[in-house]
Motif scaffolding. Structure first.
Motif, PDB file in Angstrom:
ATOM      1  N   PHE A 370       0.867  -1.184   0.000  1.00 16.60           N
ATOM      2  CA  PHE A 370       0.000   0.000   0.000  1.00 16.60           C
ATOM      3  C   PHE A 370       0.907   1.238   0.000  1.00 16.60           C
ATOM      4  N   LYS A 371       0.297   2.362  -0.303  1.00 15.14           N
ATOM      5  CA  LYS A 371       1.062   3.601  -0.432  1.00 15.14           C
ATOM      6  C   LYS A 371       1.273   4.252   0.932  1.00 15.14           C
ATOM      7  N   GLY A 372       2.388   4.997   1.038  1.00 14.05           N
ATOM      8  CA  GLY A 372       2.689   5.712   2.266  1.00 14.05           C
ATOM      9  C   GLY A 372       4.068   5.368   2.774  1.00 14.05           C
ATOM     10  N   ARG A 373       4.496   6.083   3.796  1.00 16.30           N
ATOM     11  CA  ARG A 373       5.818   5.863   4.384  1.00 16.30           C
ATOM     12  C   ARG A 373       5.676   5.070   5.677  1.00 16.30           C
ATOM     13  N   VAL A 374       6.319   3.915   5.696  1.00 23.96           N
ATOM     14  CA  VAL A 374       6.263   3.037   6.863  1.00 23.96           C
ATOM     15  C   VAL A 374       7.217   3.549   7.927  1.00 23.96           C
ATOM     16  N   THR A 375       6.697   3.714   9.156  1.00 25.02           N
ATOM     17  CA  THR A 375       7.533   4.184  10.270  1.00 25.02           C
ATOM     18  C   THR A 375       7.625   3.164  11.402  1.00 25.02           C
ATOM     19  N   ALA A 376       6.837   2.079  11.317  1.00 27.50           N
ATOM     20  CA  ALA A 376       6.901   1.019  12.331  1.00 27.50           C
ATOM     21  C   ALA A 376       6.348  -0.262  11.714  1.00 27.50           C
TER      22      ALA A 376
END
Length: 519
Positions: A370-376
């Motif tokens: 999926f789209k977006g920036r993973v932070t955890a």
């Protein structure tokens, strides 16, 4: 003379011959007479036997005649018995016909009785089904009613706690738990669980660090000591003694900016954003520069002999035995966060990709689904689920068995930490909260475990999984009780009184039987 002798001799011979002939004839006659006498005797015997035979035959004729008479009598009797038997047979046939008719009537009656019985049984089953349905409907209605009551009581408890009415808040929280537990509702429903946490005073905080508390971990798996590190270059060890938290500072150097910890066999490894690796072993402190690694952020195990140090654009391999960095490499992307998957390091970049580190020079790259920036990131081997925390506060739950992706919404800012504990997913965020998600529910709603005025940076569980320890941006170390039975027991011990009748009727209802909760 001789002549006379000759005549005398001839006469003598003749006489002898005549005598011999006469003797022979006599003997022959005698034999004939004997034969005749024998024949006469035999004829006499035969006559006697014939007479006996005639007598026997006459007797046999008499016996046969008598038997004929008896046979005629028996035949007459047999004929009489035949007539009687025929009459009996005719009567038996009539009775048989009557019996068949009665049997047919009985079968017809039995069939009607069975049909009536089946109809009655069908009616009984319908009535029983309707009774069960009615009881089920009543049970469902009661369950829904009491579960709704429990949720309402939980909300009221939180309101009363906010205005300082703790006695009433405790009673409302306790009754909320009892009703939801009796009717098998969800005790982790936010209103109920939050009221239990508040009334049981499940959270305690201690201000320990001057900088942001970025990482925390237990010193060993079977120990109660915990190590924490901050952005202000502080490394501390803490031990819970009763209700107090005793702390000891292992290192304080404000030129360092710690972002992660790794503990193994009483050895503490801490990585600093300033480009340093700190090793504390039995009180001895070693600060190792990392000149080829820009802005280190994470330290994790590569294998049993090596640690992997990860920076914004590179990785370094640290050999524990030789206590030195043995290899460094640049990465063609910027790392946003580091986690683990399938017992290997997992890197996420700013281009929407993930990289599984199979070897220092072997990365298995794939797109994030999926789209977006993973932070955890977190994964569970038992439930076969993966959780991706995003920079906008969204959490995506990916089911490896079905491929289903569930979007979890509740946090308002960046997700900083994710952890699975069975089907429960815990999340920390920069929106100042740590939340619990029950991933086994059909509808996954967030439940706030802790809410402060500071960003939540990291958290972990104790060995029993009954407590969670959390670190925030302001340097506070917080303990949160997670065990519902322990919360209920704490509240029960706190209860100072029961509901008054007026309070009971107002909050719970006069239609619910009054109960005493105070022990």
């Amino acid at each position: 003379m001789n002549r006379r002798y000759l005549i005398a001799g001839g006469l003598g011979a003749l006489l002898i011959a005549s005598t011999a002939v006469g003797l022979v004839g006599w003997q022959a006659e005698h034999r004939r007479v004997k034969a005749l006498e024998s024949l006469v005797g035999e004829l006499q015997r035969k006559e006697k036997r014939s007479a006996v035979d005639r007598s026997i035959s006459a007797q046999m004729e008499e016996i046969a005649f008598e038997q004929m008479i008896i046979s005629d009598e028996q035949r007459e009797k047999a004929l009489q018995q035949t007539r009687v038997a025929n009459e009996m047979r005719e009567r038996s046939e009539i009775e048989r016909q009557n019996a068949l008719m009665a049997e047919r009537n009985a079968v017809a009656s039995e069939k009607k009785a069975l049909e009536a019985s089946a109809l009655a049984e069908s009616q009984r089953q319908i009535a029983e089904h309707q009774r069960i349905q009615a009881e089920l409907a009543k049970s469902i209605a009661d369950t829904l009613s009491y579960v709704a009551l429990a949720r309402s009581l939980g909300s009221l408890s939180s309101i009363q706690a906010q205005v300082g009415n703790t006695e009433l808040a405790d009673l409302l929280a306790y009754s909320s738990y009892l009703f939801v537990n009796r009717y098998h509702g969800d005790v982790y429903y936010p209103a109920i669980f939050q009221s239990l946490m508040t009334s049981s005073q499940s959270m305690r905080s201690w201000p320990k660090h001057n900088g942001s508390l970025m990482a925390l971990a237990y010193l060993s798996k079977n120990d109660s000591r915990m190590v924490t590190a901050s952005t202000y270059g502080e490394i501390m060890v803490h031990e819970k003694v009763g209700d107090n938290l005793q702390s000891l500072t292992l290192l304080s150097d404000n030129t360092l900016d710690f972002r992660d910890l790794y503990l193994e066999d009483e050895v503490v490894y801490a990585i600093s954003r300033s480009g340093h690796l700190v090793i504390i072993d039995k009180g001895e402190i070693k600060i190792l520069p990392l000149p080829d690694l820009d802005f280190p952020m994470k330290i994790t195990d590569m294998d049993s002999d090596n640690l992997l140090l990860v920076g914004d654009h590179g990785m370094a391999l640290y050999e524990k035995q030789r206590k030195m960095v043995v290899n460094t490499r640049e990465l063609p992307f910027k790392v946003t966060t580091v986690s683990r998957y399938d017992y290997r390091p997992l890197l996420f970049d700013d281009q929407g990709r993930q990289h599984l580190v199979k070897g220092f020079y072997e990365l298995e790259t794939a797109d994030v689904p999926f789209k977006g920036r993973v932070t955890a990131f977190a994964s569970s081997k038992n439930t076969r689920q993966r959780a991706y925390g995003m920079s906008d506060g969204t959490i995506y739950l990916y089911n490896e068995r079905t491929g289903k992706i569930t979007k979890l919404e509740g946090h308002l800012s960046r997700i900083s930490r994710l952890k699975f504990n069975g089907p429960s997913l815990y999340s920390a965020s920069y929106d100042n909260s740590v939340r619990l998600w029950n991933t086994s529910s059909e509808k996954i709603d967030p439940m706030t475990l802790i809410s402060t005025n500071s960003w939540m940076m990291d958290f972990t569980f104790d060995n029993s999984k009954q407590f969670a320890w959390m670190g925030d941006y302001n340097g506070n170390l917080s303990e949160v009780l997670l065990s519902v039975p322990e919360m209920v027991e704490r509240i029960s011990r706190k209860l100072k009184r029961d509901f008054t009748r007026e309070e009971w009727n107002y909050y719970i209802g006069s239609n619910v039987p009054y109960e005493s909760f105070k022990k």
